[in-house]
Scaffold this active site. Structure first.
Site, PDB file in Angstrom:
ATOM      1  CE  LYS A 244     -13.139   4.803  -2.060  1.00 33.67           C
ATOM      2  NZ  LYS A 244     -13.975   4.024  -1.177  1.00 33.67           N
TER       3      LYS A 244
ATOM      4  CE  LYS B 287     -12.188   0.543  -9.356  1.00 34.85           C
ATOM      5  NZ  LYS B 287     -11.060  -0.229  -8.754  1.00 34.85           N
TER       6      LYS B 287
ATOM      7  CE1 TYR C 198     -15.313   4.425  -8.820  1.00 33.94           C
ATOM      8  CE2 TYR C 198     -12.976   4.076  -8.434  1.00 33.94           C
ATOM      9  CZ  TYR C 198     -14.290   3.669  -8.311  1.00 33.94           C
ATOM     10  OH  TYR C 198     -14.585   2.499  -7.662  1.00 33.94           O
TER      11      TYR C 198
ATOM     12  CE1 TYR D 141     -14.446  -3.695  -4.214  1.00 35.01           C
ATOM     13  CE2 TYR D 141     -15.118  -5.839  -5.002  1.00 35.01           C
ATOM     14  CZ  TYR D 141     -14.155  -5.009  -4.499  1.00 35.01           C
ATOM     15  OH  TYR D 141     -12.888  -5.474  -4.270  1.00 35.01           O
TER      16      TYR D 141
ATOM     17  CG  ASN E  75     -16.372  11.975  -1.601  1.00 31.63           C
ATOM     18  OD1 ASN E  75     -16.596  13.174  -1.698  1.00 31.63           O
ATOM     19  ND2 ASN E  75     -15.152  11.463  -1.705  1.00 31.63           N
ATOM     20  CG  ASN E  76     -18.575   6.525  -0.360  1.00 30.01           C
ATOM     21  OD1 ASN E  76     -17.429   6.155  -0.243  1.00 30.01           O
ATOM     22  ND2 ASN E  76     -19.138   6.695  -1.552  1.00 30.01           N
TER      23      ASN E  76
ATOM     24  CG  PHE F  56      -8.609  -4.379  -2.510  1.00 24.50           C
ATOM     25  CD1 PHE F  56      -7.942  -5.429  -1.891  1.00 24.50           C
ATOM     26  CD2 PHE F  56      -9.983  -4.465  -2.660  1.00 24.50           C
ATOM     27  CE1 PHE F  56      -8.618  -6.547  -1.423  1.00 24.50           C
ATOM     28  CE2 PHE F  56     -10.677  -5.584  -2.180  1.00 24.50           C
ATOM     29  CZ  PHE F  56      -9.998  -6.615  -1.564  1.00 24.50           C
TER      30      PHE F  56
ATOM     31  CG  ASP G  55      -2.185   0.822   1.049  1.00 25.34           C
ATOM     32  OD1 ASP G  55      -3.277   0.239   1.112  1.00 25.34           O
ATOM     33  OD2 ASP G  55      -2.060   2.052   0.808  1.00 25.34           O
TER      34      ASP G  55
ATOM     35  CB  SER H 176     -17.090  -0.134  -9.276  1.00 20.53           C
ATOM     36  OG  SER H 176     -18.196   0.675  -8.920  1.00 20.53           O
TER      37      SER H 176
END
Ligand code: WQD
Length: 342
Positions: A87, A156, A152, A180, A201-202, A83, A33, A127
């Site tokens: 994003k 994907k 974004y 997802y 954001n979510n 991953f 990461d 996604s």
């Protein structure tokens, strides 16, 4: 000898939950990461949950030389779960080149190293955003992809095409893309969960931060959609259910059960909930107050989407099992733990 799995983005939200599930199934996990959107302390909490601290290397996978050096150092990697990517939908609109360069180059570096170092299998984090606003609901894997709503989302879709085309002429490479829907919730120990940097954001992290007093009030983006209560509908999937789906996909490849060397699956619950339904469920199950107001629609949002999960259920022998209520409870328990609220 335990099979060694590389988890890129393994200190992130879904990555960390997947590391826990992999270790729980006896896999030897190595995390890469760049810590651009997560904290190293996540490794401490993974160790608290499983008793095992994964090996860790910090670098960005868009760096070809560092990625190559990694595979020279870790020569027993059997499979990769990828991953690591930028994003943030909104940020991608402002910085498209950074998103294309980072997300596409990272994947291509990994695919080239898989070929060079004999790593056969990759599970890729895709996604449902590749479907755009579907004409027919629920969406199956046959539903045609649509023009992405953001750079974004387009990364994907392009990454899926890169894997499809690379696998078409490299029969030793196997890829599975998991599309997802909306991951939410946290590990039941409340030791790992979603920790967005800055203003979330979510929806669910904004809800939990509002309930915790970090945010003044939740804004519900639009109640004039063509849905029963006017608010937008999504398929919210528990993050541990989602993590378990990755372990299933890895085993599908290790056990050579794939029907083709490039496959993709919807990973959702098969049920859609509106923003308002989710807000009311959160308030009810956690017995908290929540200030919220209706505002205008958010640019780029689609109206409604939820998955037809029958193909994945059958082929993977997997289905989401955790309820929306227990998932929202886990989200709140995590937020309280992070903020030191009783
Ligand atoms: C859900 C619903 C909002 C915040 C995005 C990406 C997707 C994936 C998940 C990365 C929508 C509403 C939200 C708020 C609100 N990202 N909402 N008030 O947009 O469905 O999906 O995140 O992998 O690829 O596209 O998720 O949680 O942002 O929004 O009313 O403060 O909640 O309008 O209807 P989204 P979200």
């Amino acid at each position: 000898m335990a099979k060694q799995i590389l988890v890129t983005g393994g200190t992130g939200y879904i990555g960390s939950h997947t590391v826990v599930e992999l270790q729980g199934k006896g896999f030897d996990v190595v995390v890469v990461d760049d810590l651009s959107n997560s904290q190293i302390t996540v490794l401490d909490n993974i160790e608290k949950i499983t008793g095992i601290r994964p090996a860790f290397e910090q670098f960005n996978l868009a760096d070809r030389d560092k990625t190559d050096a990694f595979f020279q150092k870790y020569s027993n990697i059997e499979a990769i779960i990828h991953f690591a990517a930028f994003k943030a939908v909104g940020e991608s609109v402002q910085k498209p080149l950074e998103y294309y360069r980072n997300n596409l180059t990272s994947l291509m570096n990994l695919l080239e190293c898989m070929n060079k170092y004999g790593v056969k299998h990759m599970v890729f984090s895709s996604s449902c955003t590749v479907y755009g606003q579907p004409d027919v609901l629920p969406v199956t894997e046959e539903t045609p992809r649509k023009e992405a709503e953001s750079p974004y989302g387009n990364t994907k879709a392009i990454c899926e095409d890169i894997m499809r085309d690379y696998c078409a002429t490299n029969d030793k490479i196997n890829c599975i893309a998991l599309r997802y829907f909306n991951p939410i919730g946290a590990h039941p120990t409340a030791l790992i969960g979603e920790l967005p940097v800055g203003v979330p954001n979510n929806l669910v992290p904004f809800i939990t931060q509002t309930a915790a007093g970090l945010r003044e009030e939740l804004s519900i983006f639009g109640d004039d959609y063509d849905t029963p209560d006017g608010t937008a509908i999504r398929d919210y999937i528990n993050v541990v259910d989602l993590a378990e789906a990755h372990v299933v996909a890895i085993n599908r490849m290790l056990d050579e059960k794939q029907k083709a060397n490039y496959e993709f699956f919807n990973v959702g619950t098969g049920s859609g909930y509106s923003v308002n339904e989710l807000v009311q469920a959160f308030i009810k199950v956690n017995k908290v107050d929540l200030k919220y107001k209706i505002v205008g629609r958010r640019h780029g949002d689609i109206e409604k989407i939820w998955a037809d999960t029958s193909y994945g259920n059958k082929e993977l022998g997997w289905s989401a099992s955790r309820t929306l209520e227990e998932t929202l409870e886990s989200a709140w328990k995590w937020e309280k733990n992070v903020r030191g609220i009783e």
